[in-house]
Write a protein that holds these residues in place. Structure first.
Motif, PDB file in Angstrom:
ATOM      1  N   ALA A 273       0.841  -1.188   0.000  1.00  0.00           N
ATOM      2  CA  ALA A 273       0.000   0.000   0.000  1.00  0.00           C
ATOM      3  C   ALA A 273       0.883   1.247   0.000  1.00  0.00           C
ATOM      4  O   ALA A 273       2.051   1.181   0.414  1.00  0.00           O
ATOM      5  CB  ALA A 273      -0.907  -0.007   1.229  1.00  0.00           C
ATOM      6  N   PRO A 274       0.366   2.370  -0.442  1.00  0.00           N
ATOM      7  CA  PRO A 274       1.157   3.605  -0.469  1.00  0.00           C
ATOM      8  C   PRO A 274       1.735   3.925   0.896  1.00  0.00           C
ATOM      9  O   PRO A 274       1.012   3.926   1.900  1.00  0.00           O
ATOM     10  CB  PRO A 274       0.147   4.661  -0.911  1.00  0.00           C
ATOM     11  N   GLY A 275       3.028   4.176   0.929  1.00  0.00           N
ATOM     12  CA  GLY A 275       3.680   4.548   2.163  1.00  0.00           C
ATOM     13  C   GLY A 275       3.936   3.415   3.133  1.00  0.00           C
ATOM     14  O   GLY A 275       4.398   3.653   4.256  1.00  0.00           O
ATOM     15  N   LYS A 276       3.647   2.183   2.707  1.00  0.00           N
ATOM     16  CA  LYS A 276       3.842   1.040   3.594  1.00  0.00           C
ATOM     17  C   LYS A 276       4.795   0.036   2.966  1.00  0.00           C
ATOM     18  O   LYS A 276       5.050   0.057   1.771  1.00  0.00           O
ATOM     19  CB  LYS A 276       2.497   0.371   3.896  1.00  0.00           C
ATOM     20  N   GLU A 277       5.291  -0.862   3.807  1.00  0.00           N
ATOM     21  CA  GLU A 277       6.178  -1.892   3.309  1.00  0.00           C
ATOM     22  C   GLU A 277       5.374  -3.001   2.609  1.00  0.00           C
ATOM     23  O   GLU A 277       4.193  -3.199   2.881  1.00  0.00           O
ATOM     24  CB  GLU A 277       6.986  -2.491   4.464  1.00  0.00           C
TER      25      GLU A 277
ATOM     26  N   GLU B 287      -8.966  -0.894   3.108  1.00  0.00           N
ATOM     27  CA  GLU B 287      -7.585  -1.124   3.535  1.00  0.00           C
ATOM     28  C   GLU B 287      -6.903  -2.224   2.722  1.00  0.00           C
ATOM     29  O   GLU B 287      -5.706  -2.463   2.897  1.00  0.00           O
ATOM     30  CB  GLU B 287      -7.524  -1.455   5.028  1.00  0.00           C
ATOM     31  N   ASP B 288      -7.630  -2.900   1.853  1.00  0.00           N
ATOM     32  CA  ASP B 288      -7.012  -3.862   0.943  1.00  0.00           C
ATOM     33  C   ASP B 288      -6.430  -3.180  -0.287  1.00  0.00           C
ATOM     34  O   ASP B 288      -5.790  -3.845  -1.116  1.00  0.00           O
ATOM     35  CB  ASP B 288      -8.041  -4.909   0.497  1.00  0.00           C
ATOM     36  N   THR B 289      -6.647  -1.885  -0.414  1.00  0.00           N
ATOM     37  CA  THR B 289      -6.101  -1.144  -1.542  1.00  0.00           C
ATOM     38  C   THR B 289      -4.581  -1.198  -1.520  1.00  0.00           C
ATOM     39  O   THR B 289      -3.944  -0.858  -0.522  1.00  0.00           O
ATOM     40  CB  THR B 289      -6.567   0.320  -1.495  1.00  0.00           C
ATOM     41  N   ALA B 290      -4.010  -1.653  -2.630  1.00  0.00           N
ATOM     42  CA  ALA B 290      -2.564  -1.835  -2.712  1.00  0.00           C
ATOM     43  C   ALA B 290      -2.212  -2.301  -4.118  1.00  0.00           C
ATOM     44  O   ALA B 290      -3.093  -2.668  -4.905  1.00  0.00           O
ATOM     45  CB  ALA B 290      -2.084  -2.864  -1.694  1.00  0.00           C
ATOM     46  N   VAL B 291      -0.935  -2.294  -4.391  1.00  0.00           N
ATOM     47  CA  VAL B 291      -0.428  -3.012  -5.563  1.00  0.00           C
ATOM     48  C   VAL B 291      -0.139  -4.438  -5.113  1.00  0.00           C
ATOM     49  O   VAL B 291       0.546  -4.653  -4.109  1.00  0.00           O
ATOM     50  CB  VAL B 291       0.836  -2.352  -6.134  1.00  0.00           C
ATOM     51  N   TYR B 292      -0.670  -5.390  -5.851  1.00  0.00           N
ATOM     52  CA  TYR B 292      -0.505  -6.799  -5.526  1.00  0.00           C
ATOM     53  C   TYR B 292       0.521  -7.415  -6.472  1.00  0.00           C
ATOM     54  O   TYR B 292       0.426  -7.267  -7.702  1.00  0.00           O
ATOM     55  CB  TYR B 292      -1.841  -7.524  -5.623  1.00  0.00           C
ATOM     56  N   TYR B 293       1.476  -8.109  -5.872  1.00  0.00           N
ATOM     57  CA  TYR B 293       2.567  -8.718  -6.617  1.00  0.00           C
ATOM     58  C   TYR B 293       2.537 -10.233  -6.440  1.00  0.00           C
ATOM     59  O   TYR B 293       2.276 -10.725  -5.343  1.00  0.00           O
ATOM     60  CB  TYR B 293       3.914  -8.221  -6.101  1.00  0.00           C
ATOM     61  N   CYS B 294       2.853 -10.935  -7.506  1.00  0.00           N
ATOM     62  CA  CYS B 294       3.114 -12.362  -7.330  1.00  0.00           C
ATOM     63  C   CYS B 294       4.622 -12.580  -7.415  1.00  0.00           C
ATOM     64  O   CYS B 294       5.358 -11.770  -7.987  1.00  0.00           O
ATOM     65  CB  CYS B 294       2.357 -13.221  -8.318  1.00  0.00           C
ATOM     66  N   ALA B 295       5.050 -13.666  -6.803  1.00  0.00           N
ATOM     67  CA  ALA B 295       6.463 -13.973  -6.729  1.00  0.00           C
ATOM     68  C   ALA B 295       6.659 -15.485  -6.814  1.00  0.00           C
ATOM     69  O   ALA B 295       5.773 -16.249  -6.438  1.00  0.00           O
ATOM     70  CB  ALA B 295       7.052 -13.443  -5.428  1.00  0.00           C
ATOM     71  N   ALA B 296       7.829 -15.871  -7.298  1.00  0.00           N
ATOM     72  CA  ALA B 296       8.145 -17.285  -7.468  1.00  0.00           C
ATOM     73  C   ALA B 296       9.351 -17.673  -6.623  1.00  0.00           C
ATOM     74  O   ALA B 296      10.357 -16.944  -6.583  1.00  0.00           O
ATOM     75  CB  ALA B 296       8.433 -17.589  -8.938  1.00  0.00           C
TER      76      ALA B 296
END
Length: 125
Positions: free
Chosen positions: A40-44, A89-98
Motif C-alpha cells: 500500500a502507499p507509504g507502507k512496506e 484497507e485492501d487497496t494496494a499493488v498486488y505482486y506475485c512472486a516465485a
C-alpha cells in the motif's frame, strides 16, 4: 529466468470480490512455489498468501479463515488469488512472486527469487 505477469486488478466497491491471476513462464511451473504480496502507499510490502509446488498453502494471519484463497493451475501455468469481502484497507499493488526451491510455502520476501510488476487493486468505500 522466470517471467511473471499479474492481471485482474481494478477498482471495486467495498464488499466486492476480485480474482487476481499470475501467469508464469520460463521454468516448469509445477516446480515453483508461488506467493502473493501487496504494498500500500507509504507502507512496506507484506505477505498475503503462498502456495507450494505441491499445493500446500500459507496465509497471512490477517487473511486466515476469511477473505482470500490462493490456488494454482499447473496446466495453465497460473496462480490465482481470490479475494472476497474487500475493504478499503485492501487497496494496494498486488505482486506475485516465485520461489525456486522445492519447499513449503513461505512468507519472507527474501525467500522469493522472481517478482512480477504488480497489479493495482483499489477498493472504494
Amino acid at each position: 529466468q522466470v517471467q511473471l505477469v499479474e492481471s485482474g486488478g481494478g477498482l471495486v466497491q467495498a464488499g466486492g470480490s476480485l480474482r487476481l491471476s499470475c501467469a508464469a513462464s520460463g521454468r516448469t511451473f509445477s516446480t515453483l512455489s508461488m506467493g502473493w504480496f501487496r504494498q500500500a502507499p507509504g507502507k512496506e510490502r507484506e505477505f498475503v498468501a503462498a502456495i507450494s509446488w505441491s499445493g500446500s498453502t500459507n496465509y497471512a494471519d490477517s487473511m486466515k479463515g476469511r477473505r482470500c484463497t490462493i490456488s494454482r493451475d499447473n496446466a495453465k501455468n497460473t496462480v490465482y488469488l481470490q479475494m472476497n469481502s474487500l475493504k478499503p484497507e485492501d487497496t494496494a499493488v498486488y505482486y506475485c512472486a516465485a520461489d525456486l526451491r522445492l519447499g513449503r510455502p513461505v512468507q519472507a520476501i527474501f525467500e522469493y527469487d522472481y517478482w512480477g510488476q504488480g497489479t493495482q487493486v483499489t477498493v472504494s468505500s
